[in-house]
Design a protein around this motif. Structure first.
Motif, PDB file in Angstrom:
ATOM      1  N   ARG A  88     -22.663  21.990  14.874  1.00  0.00           N
ATOM      2  CA  ARG A  88     -22.189  22.492  13.749  1.00  0.00           C
ATOM      3  C   ARG A  88     -21.823  21.777  12.885  1.00  0.00           C
ATOM      4  N   ASN A  89     -22.345  21.809  11.353  1.00  0.00           N
ATOM      5  CA  ASN A  89     -21.726  21.117  10.451  1.00  0.00           C
ATOM      6  C   ASN A  89     -20.532  22.127   9.882  1.00  0.00           C
ATOM      7  N   PRO A  90     -19.169  21.597  10.268  1.00  0.00           N
ATOM      8  CA  PRO A  90     -18.183  22.457   9.206  1.00  0.00           C
ATOM      9  C   PRO A  90     -18.184  22.457   8.145  1.00  0.00           C
ATOM     10  N   GLN A  91     -18.447  21.746   6.919  1.00  0.00           N
ATOM     11  CA  GLN A  91     -18.693  22.203   6.157  1.00  0.00           C
ATOM     12  C   GLN A  91     -20.019  23.241   5.867  1.00  0.00           C
ATOM     13  N   SER A  92     -21.265  23.199   6.089  1.00  0.00           N
ATOM     14  CA  SER A  92     -21.958  24.280   5.465  1.00  0.00           C
ATOM     15  C   SER A  92     -21.894  25.014   6.707  1.00  0.00           C
ATOM     16  N   GLY A  93     -21.080  25.285   8.170  1.00  0.00           N
ATOM     17  CA  GLY A  93     -21.516  26.040   9.297  1.00  0.00           C
ATOM     18  C   GLY A  93     -22.888  26.160   9.880  1.00  0.00           C
ATOM     19  N   GLU A  94     -23.209  25.428   9.427  1.00  0.00           N
ATOM     20  CA  GLU A  94     -24.749  24.990   9.993  1.00  0.00           C
ATOM     21  C   GLU A  94     -25.448  24.635  11.292  1.00  0.00           C
ATOM     22  N   ALA A 208     -29.423  33.525  11.828  1.00  0.00           N
ATOM     23  CA  ALA A 208     -28.236  33.836  10.848  1.00  0.00           C
ATOM     24  C   ALA A 208     -28.014  34.948   9.382  1.00  0.00           C
TER      25      ALA A 208
END
Lengths: 432, 307
Positions: A88-94, A208
């Motif tokens: 999971r990308n901590p910046q975009s949440g995806e 999502a």
């Protein structure tokens, strides 16, 4: 009985397999050239072909069916030669796909014919460095090829000294890009592992959007169920006990009229009367924020519509079953031996009479799903039904397949539960 | 030596088809509910027939002001394009009951709802007879496939089929056929399972008749009673489905009027002309209720003496 349940489980599994295959093929035939919808009618054939390849649509259907069902990361892993993981990308949440290479998580990119490695950092960003020459392998036609993971979550194949050309869809339109890979496998985990892929309508993963929609629909259907059940059983029993009297006639005719009236007619009538003439309730269900699902004022009309449609059916079932039981010899015996009528009805008749409706209601979930689609479209309710409707109109096959499979699973699952309950309730099957 | 000859009494011939049909209808008149249902259905059939030769105004022409309430010239008002609602309502019966438009411009008699039901009857009967009479692997395979079809929520199947094949009368017929066939097949299978144990089937098998002959000549005619009642109900469901599809905007193609899409159009202008949604809604509801009542009456009377 265990054998019976095992048998129905097996049959359900086969059914689900057939359904998934049929659904996939139908949508396959049906979606036509989806790239025209996404890229517009003025896109060139090259642009469309490039976009099809990027979506992985250039592969044969059986491979795509497999990808859709069980994912393709295991297939891509063999080509890339490293384990592929989602992080999971901590910046975009995806969720993003990365290759796990010697303690580092890598992706690759080509610039001016040179492959660069992108090393994932803790904060989700990537550090760029040139890749060693040793990554190239010999391809099938003698050229040097490299399989890696690109920045759009795809396994991609670059060819040394022969950069490809691709058309990338951006917000401003199509952009031609050199240094592109020659083949793509859009990575996905597959439906069975909880990843139905990307929605073409929103450009985001189906997962999502889907959970919120499912919750909304469950709230709607659950409320309707809680209103329908007590009312329907009450009316059904009252009508059944008074068979042939005016009370029974009234209840029967009303419930017949309710069942025979399409959901959208009931919905439009309720909107007209309560929303427009009397102005007591909002005529559409617009959610300004996610917590509006608990705003009961918005839910009254959709729930009422669904209730009206379901009520008639369950009342008819219950009545028929009650009439049958009331005419059976054991009830006559109970009445003849002088038992109070109230006691005969409640102790002896109701229990047996409710068995059929309860199982029928379980089988009926299919019908309820149909009603939900229409009711959600009528009121603009953001649930599973309006989701599948919008997706089908757009041709968003990943979303349609995910939502449809979910509905089929719910329908088949409840039918299985209905079968099991029936077996448990019915001693004649239980002891055989 | 005198040999006893079977004698045929000319006065006791089998009743003709017309007489039998009349006897069947007379059965319906025994039941008040059935009579009311038949009257409601016949009302719409008559409206459909009249609309073939006469409507107050051309149904697809925008001759008036938009969204007029009911008045002297337009008894039911006008729609959002200024078309006369009464004419459109009358013509709307045709696509359901009287005519089917094919893609190449040809027009078939008999409406979409009825063709759809006929289709599901044919498909369902063939599948159900084979499953019920042959049993074994035939039964297992056919029922498994039908189970898969039943597992699809109808509306999802409609959406997917129409997304796949586009709009058109024949697509709607196909969708109704496919969704209706499993139900018919289950009914026919259960009837066939019962009928195949009778002696006349044994006799036919002993004569060496082919399975198809036995299925269609020996079993099917004996299963027709429940099938006819079921078919009546199915016409109701089909009209219901056509209305729903029209409402969702994926049903019969425009510009010819169709009740479902009339409701959908009127719904968008519900503040300007609230009554416009009422007429087509009432039309669908009354026709479906009529068919249901008719079927109920028929079933009540045909099964009255079987208990």
């Amino acid at each position: 009985m265990a054998r019976f349940i095992l048998r129905s489980l097996l049959s359900t599994a086969v059914t689900m397999f057939l359904v998934s295959l049929a659904l996939f093929l139908l949508v396959e035939v049906g979606s036509g050239d989806i790239t025209v919808k996404i890229l517009g009618v003025f896109s060139t054939p090259e642009q469309r072909a490039s976009y099809r390849a990027q979506l992985g649509l250039d592969q044969p259907w059986y491979l795509r069916y497999l990808d859709w069902l069980v994912g393709n990361d295991w297939r891509a892993e063999r080509l890339v030669g490293h384990p592929l993981v989602t992080v999971r990308n901590p910046q975009s949440g995806e969720l993003e796909w990365w290759a796990q290479v010697a303690g580092e998580q890598l992706r690759w990119d080509m610039e001016e014919g040179q492959i660069y490695e992108l090393v994932r950092q803790e904060d989700g960003s990537a550090m760029r460095r040139p890749a060693p020459e040793t990554i190239w392998r010999e391809g099938p036609e003698g050229e040097a090829v490299f399989w890696g993971v690109d920045e759009q979550n795809r396994a991609a194949m670059w060819i040394q000294g022969k950069p490809g050309v691709a058309f990338i869809l951006t917000k401003a339109g199509m952009r031609q890009e050199t240094d592109a890979p020659h083949r793509y496998i859009p990575l996905r985990k597959g439906l069975l592992r909880g990843d139905p892929g990307m929605s073409l309508m929103t450009g985001r993963p189906v997962m999502a959007t889907l959970p919120t929609r499912i919750r909304n629909t469950f709230v709607l259907a659950g409320l309707a169920f809680m209103v329908v059940m007590p009312l329907a059983l009450l009316f059904g029993i009252v009508a059944g006990v008074n068979e042939g009297r005016p009370l029974d006639r009234t209840i029967s005719i009303t419930s017949l009229a309710l069942t025979a009236t399409p959901e959208f007619v009931t919905g439009v009538f309720l909107i007209l009367i309560l929303g427009i003439w009397l102005r007591v309730l909002p005529p559409t269900t617009v959610f300004l924020s996610d917590s509006d699902i608990w705003n009961l004022k918005l839910l009254v009309l959709p729930v009422l519509t669904l209730t009206a449609v379901e009520l008639g059916y369950v009342v008819r079932m219950t009545r028929a079953s009650m009439v049958e039981v009331m005419n059976s010899p054991y009830i006559r015996t109970a009445i003849l031996k002088g038992m109070p009528f109230r006691r005969v009805v409640f102790r002896h008749a109701v229990r047996n009479a409710l068995m059929a409706p309860i199982t029928v209601i379980m089988l009926h979930v299919n019908w309820l799903v149909g009603g939900i689609v229409v009711v959600e479209v009528v009121f603009g309710f953001p649930g599973l039904g309006s989701y599948i409707y919008d997706a089908a109109i757009f041709g968003d096959f990943n979303a349609v397949e995910a939502a449809a499979m979910l509905m089929v699973t719910i329908a088949v699952g409840t039918r299985l539960v209905g079968d099991v309950i029936y077996t448990l309730l019915n001693p004649r099957i239980r002891y055989s | 030596m005198a040999v006893a000859q079977p004698t045929v009494d000319p006065a006791r011939r089998r009743p003709s088809r017309l007489q039998r049909l009349w006897a069947g209808l007379a059965l319906v008149f025994q039941s008040r509910v059935g009579t009311i249902g038949l009257a409601m259905v016949l009302f719409w059939v008559v409206v459909a027939l009249i609309s073939l030769v006469w409507t107050p105004y051309p149904p697809n022409a925008s001759l008036f002001e938009q969204n007029l309430p009911p008045n002297g010239t337009n008894w039911l008002g006008t729609d959002h394009l200024g078309r006369d609602l009464l004419s459109r309502l009358m013509t709307g019966t045709q696509v359901i009951l009287l005519k089917t438009r094919l893609p190449n411009g040809l027009v078939l008699p008999i409406g979409v709802a009825i063709w759809g039901v006929l289709g599901s009857l044919v498909l369902g009967t063939v599948l159900g007879l084979n499953a019920g009479y042959r049993g074994g692997w035939w039964d297992q395979t056919i029922m498994q496939v039908l189970d898969a079809l039943i597992a699809f929520p109808r509306i999802v199947l409609y959406l997917v089929v129409i997304a796949a094949l586009g709009q058109g009368d024949w697509v709607v017929i196909l969708a109704i056929t496919v969704t209706g066939a499993p139900g018919v097949a289950r009914l026919v299978r259960s009837l066939a399972l019962d009928i195949k144990t009778r002696d006349f089937i044994r006799a036919a098998e002993t004569r060496g008749e082919s399975p198809w002959y036995i299925m269609f000549v020996e079993i099917l005619p004996n299963a027709r009673g429940p099938l006819i009642v079921d078919a009546m109900l199915r016409v109701g469901y089909a009209i219901f489905a056509i209305g729903t599809l029209g409402f969702l905007g994926i049903g019969l193609p425009p510009p010819d009027p169709d009740w479902g899409s009339m409701v959908n159009d009127a719904r968008r202008f519900i503040y300007a002309n609230p009554l416009a949604v009422v007429w087509p809604s009432l039309a669908i509801a009354s026709l479906v209720v009529g068919l249901n009542l008719f079927a109920d009456g028929l079933r009540e009377e045909t099964t009255r003496y079987q208990k």
